[in-house]
Design a protein around this motif. Sequence first.
Motif, PDB file in Angstrom:
ATOM      1  N   THR A   7     -61.822 -21.623  83.474  1.00 48.67           N
ATOM      2  CA  THR A   7     -62.240 -22.476  82.368  1.00 48.67           C
ATOM      3  C   THR A   7     -61.584 -22.008  81.066  1.00 48.67           C
ATOM      4  OG1 THR A   7     -64.150 -21.101  81.827  1.00 48.67           O
ATOM      5  CG2 THR A   7     -64.491 -22.855  83.460  1.00 48.67           C
ATOM      6  N   GLU A   8     -61.676 -22.851  80.073  1.00 51.41           N
ATOM      7  CA  GLU A   8     -61.146 -22.527  78.746  1.00 51.41           C
ATOM      8  C   GLU A   8     -61.856 -21.306  78.163  1.00 51.41           C
ATOM      9  OE1 GLU A   8     -58.560 -23.485  75.500  1.00 51.41           O
ATOM     10  OE2 GLU A   8     -58.707 -24.428  77.460  1.00 51.41           O
ATOM     11  N   ASP A   9     -63.158 -21.201  78.410  1.00 51.77           N
ATOM     12  CA  ASP A   9     -63.928 -20.051  77.916  1.00 51.77           C
ATOM     13  C   ASP A   9     -63.445 -18.746  78.539  1.00 51.77           C
ATOM     14  OD1 ASP A   9     -65.491 -21.600  76.258  1.00 51.77           O
ATOM     15  OD2 ASP A   9     -67.090 -21.831  77.740  1.00 51.77           O
ATOM     16  N   GLU A  10     -63.157 -18.778  79.835  1.00 49.92           N
ATOM     17  CA  GLU A  10     -62.663 -17.574  80.510  1.00 49.92           C
ATOM     18  C   GLU A  10     -61.282 -17.182  79.982  1.00 49.92           C
ATOM     19  OE1 GLU A  10     -64.840 -17.847  84.822  1.00 49.92           O
ATOM     20  OE2 GLU A  10     -63.123 -19.146  84.445  1.00 49.92           O
ATOM     21  N   LEU A  11     -60.449 -18.179  79.696  1.00 49.82           N
ATOM     22  CA  LEU A  11     -59.137 -17.897  79.107  1.00 49.82           C
ATOM     23  C   LEU A  11     -59.295 -17.249  77.734  1.00 49.82           C
ATOM     24  CD1 LEU A  11     -56.900 -20.983  79.931  1.00 49.82           C
ATOM     25  CD2 LEU A  11     -56.546 -18.629  80.639  1.00 49.82           C
ATOM     26  N   ARG A  12     -60.174 -17.794  76.928  1.00 48.52           N
ATOM     27  CA  ARG A  12     -60.393 -17.233  75.587  1.00 48.52           C
ATOM     28  C   ARG A  12     -60.983 -15.827  75.664  1.00 48.52           C
ATOM     29  NH1 ARG A  12     -59.660 -20.652  71.330  1.00 48.52           N
ATOM     30  NH2 ARG A  12     -59.417 -22.839  71.868  1.00 48.52           N
ATOM     31  N   ARG A  13     -61.871 -15.595  76.617  1.00 47.78           N
ATOM     32  CA  ARG A  13     -62.459 -14.266  76.788  1.00 47.78           C
ATOM     33  C   ARG A  13     -61.379 -13.253  77.182  1.00 47.78           C
ATOM     34  NH1 ARG A  13     -66.111 -14.814  81.065  1.00 47.78           N
ATOM     35  NH2 ARG A  13     -67.175 -16.283  79.743  1.00 47.78           N
ATOM     36  N   ARG A  16     -59.222 -12.458  74.129  1.00 49.27           N
ATOM     37  CA  ARG A  16     -59.871 -11.478  73.247  1.00 49.27           C
ATOM     38  C   ARG A  16     -59.871 -10.084  73.861  1.00 49.27           C
ATOM     39  NH1 ARG A  16     -63.547 -15.621  72.465  1.00 49.27           N
ATOM     40  NH2 ARG A  16     -64.950 -14.688  73.986  1.00 49.27           N
ATOM     41  N   ALA A  17     -60.122  -9.991  75.172  1.00 45.87           N
ATOM     42  CA  ALA A  17     -60.185  -8.695  75.843  1.00 45.87           C
ATOM     43  C   ALA A  17     -58.831  -7.995  75.815  1.00 45.87           C
ATOM     44  CB  ALA A  17     -60.656  -8.867  77.289  1.00 45.87           C
ATOM     45  N   MET A  18     -57.763  -8.753  75.910  1.00 45.32           N
ATOM     46  CA  MET A  18     -56.429  -8.163  75.909  1.00 45.32           C
ATOM     47  C   MET A  18     -55.900  -7.933  74.499  1.00 45.32           C
ATOM     48  SD  MET A  18     -54.634 -10.040  79.105  1.00 45.32           S
ATOM     49  CE  MET A  18     -53.159  -9.055  78.897  1.00 45.32           C
ATOM     50  N   ARG A  19     -56.617  -8.463  73.507  1.00 50.50           N
ATOM     51  CA  ARG A  19     -56.241  -8.309  72.100  1.00 50.50           C
ATOM     52  C   ARG A  19     -54.807  -8.760  71.848  1.00 50.50           C
ATOM     53  NH1 ARG A  19     -59.216  -2.585  71.475  1.00 50.50           N
ATOM     54  NH2 ARG A  19     -61.299  -3.430  71.296  1.00 50.50           N
ATOM     55  N   ILE A  20     -54.494  -9.948  72.323  1.00 46.66           N
ATOM     56  CA  ILE A  20     -53.167 -10.529  72.131  1.00 46.66           C
ATOM     57  C   ILE A  20     -53.040 -10.976  70.685  1.00 46.66           C
ATOM     58  CG2 ILE A  20     -51.653 -12.416  72.824  1.00 46.66           C
ATOM     59  CD1 ILE A  20     -52.942 -12.249  75.588  1.00 46.66           C
ATOM     60  N   SER A  28     -47.254 -19.651  74.147  1.00 45.06           N
ATOM     61  CA  SER A  28     -46.267 -20.368  74.946  1.00 45.06           C
ATOM     62  C   SER A  28     -46.840 -20.598  76.345  1.00 45.06           C
ATOM     63  CB  SER A  28     -44.977 -19.560  75.040  1.00 45.06           C
ATOM     64  OG  SER A  28     -45.208 -18.372  75.780  1.00 45.06           O
ATOM     65  N   GLU A  29     -46.204 -21.453  77.113  1.00 48.51           N
ATOM     66  CA  GLU A  29     -46.666 -21.731  78.478  1.00 48.51           C
ATOM     67  C   GLU A  29     -46.565 -20.486  79.347  1.00 48.51           C
ATOM     68  OE1 GLU A  29     -48.248 -24.252  80.076  1.00 48.51           O
ATOM     69  OE2 GLU A  29     -48.521 -24.921  78.018  1.00 48.51           O
ATOM     70  N   LEU A  30     -45.530 -19.685  79.134  1.00 48.49           N
ATOM     71  CA  LEU A  30     -45.360 -18.465  79.917  1.00 48.49           C
ATOM     72  C   LEU A  30     -46.506 -17.490  79.644  1.00 48.49           C
ATOM     73  CD1 LEU A  30     -43.610 -16.829  81.845  1.00 48.49           C
ATOM     74  CD2 LEU A  30     -42.369 -15.974  79.857  1.00 48.49           C
ATOM     75  N   LEU A  31     -46.847 -17.316  78.393  1.00 48.23           N
ATOM     76  CA  LEU A  31     -47.958 -16.430  78.030  1.00 48.23           C
ATOM     77  C   LEU A  31     -49.280 -16.987  78.534  1.00 48.23           C
ATOM     78  CD1 LEU A  31     -48.972 -13.909  76.639  1.00 48.23           C
ATOM     79  CD2 LEU A  31     -48.951 -15.164  74.482  1.00 48.23           C
ATOM     80  N   ARG A  32     -49.457 -18.296  78.469  1.00 41.84           N
ATOM     81  CA  ARG A  32     -50.690 -18.923  78.952  1.00 41.84           C
ATOM     82  C   ARG A  32     -50.825 -18.743  80.471  1.00 41.84           C
ATOM     83  NH1 ARG A  32     -54.209 -22.392  76.575  1.00 41.84           N
ATOM     84  NH2 ARG A  32     -52.845 -22.585  74.781  1.00 41.84           N
TER      85      ARG A  32
END
Length: 68
Positions: A7-13, A16-20, A28-32
């Motif tokens: 989900t979008e929430d899991e992606l956002r979590r 934040r956890a990786m502190r990107i 970018s699509e590659l990073l996503r």
Amino acid sequence: MVKPAITEDELRRAHRAMRIATPFEGMSELLRTALAATARAIARRELRRASRSTSTDMKRRAGGDFGD
């Protein structure tokens, strides 16, 4: 192997956890794609932890009562 839906929430979590440093909306699509793989790994780890952490009554076990 089927990839679990993220989900979008899991992606956002995971973001934040990786502190990107890149803003979530500016990725970018590659990073996503890499972030989605990371989010799936985090979700799997949390699922394993949740299934492993069953409540055990240690006093009953010490008394020899193993009937669950």
